[in-house]
Design a protein around this motif. Structure first.
Motif, short mmCIF file in Angstrom:
data_model
loop_
_atom_site.label_atom_id
_atom_site.label_comp_id
_atom_site.label_asym_id
_atom_site.label_seq_id
_atom_site.Cartn_x
_atom_site.Cartn_y
_atom_site.Cartn_z
N LEU A 111 -80.17 6.30 47.28
CA LEU A 111 -81.26 6.32 47.32
C LEU A 111 -81.28 4.91 46.34
CD1 LEU A 111 -82.19 10.50 45.35
CD2 LEU A 111 -83.16 8.96 47.92
N ALA A 112 -82.72 4.24 46.67
CA ALA A 112 -82.61 3.19 45.95
C ALA A 112 -83.35 3.29 44.81
CB ALA A 112 -83.82 2.60 47.12
N SER A 113 -82.89 3.36 43.40
CA SER A 113 -83.04 3.12 42.58
C SER A 113 -84.83 2.43 41.82
CB SER A 113 -82.59 2.88 40.86
OG SER A 113 -81.77 1.42 41.24
N ASP A 114 -85.47 2.95 41.16
CA ASP A 114 -87.00 2.38 40.46
C ASP A 114 -87.89 2.33 41.78
OD1 ASP A 114 -85.40 2.21 37.94
OD2 ASP A 114 -84.82 0.20 38.57
N VAL A 115 -88.24 3.31 42.85
CA VAL A 115 -89.06 3.33 44.01
C VAL A 115 -89.13 5.12 44.31
CG1 VAL A 115 -89.00 1.27 45.12
CG2 VAL A 115 -87.40 3.12 45.26
N PRO A 116 -90.49 5.65 44.31
CA PRO A 116 -90.51 7.02 44.70
C PRO A 116 -89.80 7.26 45.74
CG PRO A 116 -92.66 5.33 44.44
CD PRO A 116 -91.55 4.15 44.57
N ASN A 163 -97.07 22.75 45.58
CA ASN A 163 -96.67 22.16 43.96
C ASN A 163 -97.27 20.92 44.41
OD1 ASN A 163 -94.27 23.68 42.34
ND2 ASN A 163 -93.91 24.02 44.23
N PRO A 164 -97.57 20.38 43.44
CA PRO A 164 -98.31 19.19 43.17
C PRO A 164 -97.27 18.13 43.94
CG PRO A 164 -98.97 20.57 41.22
CD PRO A 164 -97.79 21.11 41.92
N GLY A 165 -97.93 16.87 44.40
CA GLY A 165 -97.16 15.96 45.45
C GLY A 165 -97.07 17.07 47.04
N ASP A 166 -97.14 17.84 47.62
CA ASP A 166 -97.27 18.83 48.27
C ASP A 166 -98.36 18.12 49.01
OD1 ASP A 166 -95.16 19.84 47.62
OD2 ASP A 166 -95.66 21.89 47.93
N THR A 167 -98.08 17.79 51.31
CA THR A 167 -98.89 17.50 51.45
C THR A 167 -98.52 18.06 52.72
OG1 THR A 167 -101.17 16.29 52.28
CG2 THR A 167 -98.83 15.17 52.44
N ASP A 168 -99.99 18.19 53.99
CA ASP A 168 -99.21 18.67 55.29
C ASP A 168 -100.04 17.07 56.22
OD1 ASP A 168 -98.21 20.75 56.43
OD2 ASP A 168 -99.82 20.18 57.86
N LEU A 169 -99.23 17.08 57.82
CA LEU A 169 -99.80 15.54 58.22
C LEU A 169 -101.61 17.06 59.07
CD1 LEU A 169 -97.50 14.27 59.53
CD2 LEU A 169 -98.49 13.07 57.98
N SER A 170 -101.13 18.23 59.27
CA SER A 170 -101.99 19.18 59.30
C SER A 170 -103.34 18.57 59.25
CB SER A 170 -102.00 19.67 59.96
OG SER A 170 -101.29 20.57 60.58
N LEU A 288 -98.39 7.51 53.17
CA LEU A 288 -97.81 6.96 52.45
C LEU A 288 -98.18 6.02 51.92
CD1 LEU A 288 -94.38 5.87 54.80
CD2 LEU A 288 -95.03 7.94 53.13
N ARG A 289 -99.68 5.76 52.26
CA ARG A 289 -100.16 4.86 51.41
C ARG A 289 -100.37 5.58 49.44
NH1 ARG A 289 -103.91 4.50 56.14
NH2 ARG A 289 -102.58 3.08 57.25
N HIS A 290 -100.36 6.43 49.72
CA HIS A 290 -100.61 7.67 47.49
C HIS A 290 -99.88 8.15 48.11
CE1 HIS A 290 -103.08 10.81 50.23
NE2 HIS A 290 -103.31 10.09 50.69
N LEU A 291 -99.40 8.02 46.87
CA LEU A 291 -98.47 8.93 46.05
C LEU A 291 -98.90 9.86 45.11
CD1 LEU A 291 -95.24 6.58 46.45
CD2 LEU A 291 -95.79 7.66 48.27
N ASP A 292 -100.18 9.90 44.65
CA ASP A 292 -100.32 10.66 44.39
C ASP A 292 -100.76 12.15 44.69
OD1 ASP A 292 -102.67 9.31 44.74
OD2 ASP A 292 -103.69 10.18 43.90
N PRO A 293 -100.36 13.65 43.73
CA PRO A 293 -101.42 14.68 44.18
C PRO A 293 -102.28 14.45 44.81
CG PRO A 293 -100.56 15.31 41.81
CD PRO A 293 -100.13 13.78 41.99
N ASP A 294 -102.77 15.64 45.96
CA ASP A 294 -103.53 15.61 46.98
C ASP A 294 -104.47 16.49 46.46
OD1 ASP A 294 -105.95 15.39 48.70
OD2 ASP A 294 -104.72 14.58 50.34
N GLN A 295 -105.76 16.77 45.26
CA GLN A 295 -106.06 17.66 44.88
C GLN A 295 -106.68 18.67 45.75
OE1 GLN A 295 -107.73 16.09 41.44
NE2 GLN A 295 -105.86 16.90 39.98
N SER A 296 -107.83 17.67 46.94
CA SER A 296 -108.70 17.95 48.31
C SER A 296 -108.18 18.94 48.92
CB SER A 296 -109.50 17.27 48.67
OG SER A 296 -110.17 15.89 48.19
#
Length: 317
Positions: A111-116, A163-170, A288-296
């Motif tokens: 893993l590269a350091s200092d990036v998400p 968990n916050p940070g999960d999402t699904d391509l559907s 990949l454009r947004h890394l914050d939790p997707d509340q919607s």
């Protein structure tokens, strides 16, 4: 490109450093992208990842879990920097035997350091993605319920282990539909009193769309099962969505087989635009454009999987 056969994690780390030096490295890495695939889906996954990497330079770590890998642990690796997989530092790892179940031991040092870190499963994900060794260190975890044996039922698993940070391509598949429908309500003269979705009842994107309507409008949509012709397997199986407003006005969005979408609103001219099917790489690039939790997404997921909700009804049926 460097190919290593029957190698070790240490040798892969050293070879990646050497290849980066030789190729001049890839500056401005935006993230680490860890992707789990199987042998059958490897080629399609590489096509999608190449597209995503064009928009998001990353360190791409692909884990290929080999079928029938036997009892002997073995690691084969291919290292490509700025090559066929786009402007990224890519390591394709084929894992055999017990190593396939402990791939984090190879991934962590790379893993590269200092990036998400984003972990994406192009195979059925583990029961709890956030607790899986490859998901525990990730800022975002991306699944794709449409590829499950029972896609709609798979959403219930996603809700139970959310968990916050999960999402699904559907969910990502209905971005264009949600955008168009939200814009139609900018001119709505009254609240909606009923919603009908014409689409495939076995499509998780349809269930998530219904959940989204439930959270936004406070209504439980009616889903009328309909055969849908799609120009891409990654387009949601939705043929039409219609709304009855209080006072008698209507809003309807209908998509034909050529992708042309007709928006009709009482008192306004018809509007035609095109919703084209998107490839898997385009869906991934959007996420990949947004890394914050997707509340919607979380709200729609919980709404469509609540007790007595749409997904439960699908499982019972």
């Amino acid at each position: 490109m460097i190919a290593l056969w029957d190698t070790t994690a240490t040798e892969v780390v050293d070879a990646l450093a050497a290849e980066r030096h030789s190729a001049g490295g890839t500056s401005g890495l935006a993230l680490n992208l860890v992707v789990i695939v199987d042998e059958q889906g490897e080629r399609d996954a590489e096509v999608a990842l190449t597209h995503a990497a064009q928009q998001h330079p990353c360190r791409l770590l692909i884990v290929v879990r080999r079928d029938g890998h036997g009892d002997t642990a073995r690691l084969d690796a291919e290292i490509v920097v700025g090559g066929r997989l786009g402007p990224c530092e890519a390591v394709v790892m084929r894992m055999y035997g017990p190593l396939a179940d402990h791939s984090e031991s190879v991934i962590m040092p790379l893993l590269a350091s200092d990036v998400p870190v984003v972990t994406c499963w192009f195979v059925p994900p583990p029961p709890c993605a956030a607790e899986d060794p490859l998901g525990a260190f990730a800022d975002r975890r991306i699944t794709y319920s449409a590829h499950a044996d029972q896609p709609v039922a798979a959403l219930r698993v996603r809700a139970e282990d959310y968990n916050p940070g999960d999402t699904d391509l559907s969910w990502t598949r209905i971005t264009y539909w949600r955008t168009l429908i939200a814009s139609a309500f900018d001119t709505a003269t009254a609240p909606a009193e009923s919603v009908t979705i014409h689409g495939s009842a076995s499509d998780p994107s349809v269930a998530l769309m219904a959940g989204w309507f439930g959270t936004r409008l406070g209504l439980t949509p009616t889903i009328r099962d309909a055969e849908v012709v799609r120009d891409s397997p990654h387009l949601p199986a939705i043929k039409a969505v219609s709304f009855q407003l209080e006072g008698g006005d209507e809003i309807a969005v209908t998509r034909d087989e050529d992708g042309r979408t007709l928006l009709r609103r009482t008192g306004f001219p018809d509007r035609i635009q095109t919703i084209k099917g998107r490839m898997l790489g385009e869906l991934l690039a959007e996420e990949l454009r947004h890394l914050d939790p997707d509340q919607s997404y979380e709200a729609a997921l919980r709404e469509c999987t609540r007790p007595g909700g749409l997904c439960q009804a699908e499982e019972t049926a």
